[in-house]
Design a protein around this motif. Structure first.
Motif, PDB file in Angstrom:
ATOM      1  N   ASP A 172       0.765  -1.136  -0.025  1.00 41.41           N
ATOM      2  CA  ASP A 172       0.108   0.062   0.032  1.00 41.41           C
ATOM      3  C   ASP A 172       0.893   1.274  -0.165  1.00 41.41           C
ATOM      4  O   ASP A 172       0.348   2.247  -0.424  1.00 41.41           O
ATOM      5  N   TYR A 173       2.004   1.378   0.588  1.00 39.38           N
ATOM      6  CA  TYR A 173       2.866   2.187   0.664  1.00 39.38           C
ATOM      7  C   TYR A 173       4.338   1.823   0.278  1.00 39.38           C
ATOM      8  O   TYR A 173       4.739   0.793   0.779  1.00 39.38           O
ATOM      9  N   TRP A 174       5.041   2.775  -0.137  1.00 34.97           N
ATOM     10  CA  TRP A 174       6.593   2.689  -0.230  1.00 34.97           C
ATOM     11  C   TRP A 174       7.235   3.814   0.171  1.00 34.97           C
ATOM     12  O   TRP A 174       6.847   5.055   0.226  1.00 34.97           O
ATOM     13  N   GLY A 175       8.432   3.579   0.761  1.00 34.43           N
ATOM     14  CA  GLY A 175       9.318   4.767   1.210  1.00 34.43           C
ATOM     15  C   GLY A 175       9.836   5.438  -0.173  1.00 34.43           C
ATOM     16  O   GLY A 175       9.823   4.680  -1.308  1.00 34.43           O
ATOM     17  N   GLN A 176      10.900   6.189   0.002  1.00 36.78           N
ATOM     18  CA  GLN A 176      11.356   7.182  -1.339  1.00 36.78           C
ATOM     19  C   GLN A 176      12.692   6.389  -1.532  1.00 36.78           C
ATOM     20  O   GLN A 176      13.250   6.615  -2.578  1.00 36.78           O
ATOM     21  N   GLY A 177      13.245   5.578  -0.732  1.00 37.78           N
ATOM     22  CA  GLY A 177      14.498   4.792  -1.097  1.00 37.78           C
ATOM     23  C   GLY A 177      15.598   5.287  -0.199  1.00 37.78           C
ATOM     24  O   GLY A 177      15.722   6.465  -0.271  1.00 37.78           O
ATOM     25  N   THR A 178      16.708   4.449  -0.087  1.00 37.53           N
ATOM     26  CA  THR A 178      17.966   4.764   0.391  1.00 37.53           C
ATOM     27  C   THR A 178      19.020   4.057  -0.476  1.00 37.53           C
ATOM     28  O   THR A 178      19.021   2.940  -0.513  1.00 37.53           O
ATOM     29  N   GLN A 179      20.182   4.814  -0.614  1.00 35.15           N
ATOM     30  CA  GLN A 179      21.228   4.262  -1.458  1.00 35.15           C
ATOM     31  C   GLN A 179      22.070   3.180  -0.738  1.00 35.15           C
ATOM     32  O   GLN A 179      22.728   4.152   0.489  1.00 35.15           O
ATOM     33  N   VAL A 180      22.361   2.139  -0.969  1.00 36.09           N
ATOM     34  CA  VAL A 180      23.352   1.425  -0.396  1.00 36.09           C
ATOM     35  C   VAL A 180      24.559   1.080  -1.360  1.00 36.09           C
ATOM     36  O   VAL A 180      24.043   0.597  -2.537  1.00 36.09           O
ATOM     37  N   THR A 181      25.604   1.318  -1.193  1.00 32.54           N
ATOM     38  CA  THR A 181      26.935   1.117  -2.246  1.00 32.54           C
ATOM     39  C   THR A 181      27.765   0.358  -1.447  1.00 32.54           C
ATOM     40  O   THR A 181      28.403   0.787  -0.270  1.00 32.54           O
ATOM     41  N   VAL A 182      28.377  -1.078  -1.900  1.00 34.04           N
ATOM     42  CA  VAL A 182      29.293  -1.881  -1.496  1.00 34.04           C
ATOM     43  C   VAL A 182      30.453  -1.728  -1.966  1.00 34.04           C
ATOM     44  O   VAL A 182      30.288  -2.235  -3.413  1.00 34.04           O
ATOM     45  N   SER A 183      31.758  -1.197  -1.908  1.00 31.68           N
ATOM     46  CA  SER A 183      32.744  -1.354  -2.711  1.00 31.68           C
ATOM     47  C   SER A 183      33.672  -2.472  -2.573  1.00 31.68           C
ATOM     48  O   SER A 183      33.543  -2.976  -1.363  1.00 31.68           O
ATOM     49  N   SER A 184      34.144  -2.902  -3.432  1.00 36.09           N
ATOM     50  CA  SER A 184      35.148  -4.278  -3.553  1.00 36.09           C
ATOM     51  C   SER A 184      36.277  -3.872  -3.060  1.00 36.09           C
ATOM     52  O   SER A 184      36.921  -2.754  -2.957  1.00 36.09           O
TER      53      SER A 184
END
Length: 123
Positions: A111-123
């Motif tokens: 019914d509802y979604w958040g706006q999102g948050t970026q996750v970046t995993v560096s190698s």
């Protein structure tokens, strides 16, 4: 007022950890099942963790099982995603979502979604 707001994303090295939070401004929080999704560039959005309403069972796909844990704090109207042993393939935008009802696998769309948050995993 935005019903769901995520926070906690960022940049982390392989093997590191991040904790995402999702603040709910929805009444009767305990009547909603909750989930976390992610979407990487060029890929479809996928579910990474879900929990039935209140303190019900949790679900996660094999790709993150044992590394990601969903939890909720009904006293604070918060949902969390603890992510450990992160890998570069975990890089994505992470979204929390909720659907009314006791069971995540009810066939009902969120019914509802958040706006999102970026996750970046560096190698």
């Amino acid at each position: 007022q935005v019903p769901l707001v995520e926070s906690g994303g960022g940049l982390v090295q392989t093997g590191g950890s991040l904790n995402l939070s999702c603040a709910f401004s929805i009444r009767t929080f305990n009547n909603y099942a909750v989930g976390w999704f992610r979407q990487a560039p060029g890929k479809e959005r996928e579910l990474v963790a879900a929990q039935d309403s209140s303190t019900g069972p949790t679900y996660s796909p094999d790709s993150v099982k044992g590394r990601f844990t969903i939890s909720r704090d009904s006293t604070k109207n918060m949902v969390y995603l603890e992510m450990n042993n992160l890998k570069p393939e975990d890089t994505a935008i992470y979204y929390c979502a909720t659907k009314y009802g006791n069971y995540w696998y009810s066939g009902r769309q969120p019914d509802y979604w958040g706006q999102g948050t970026q996750v970046t995993v560096s190698s």
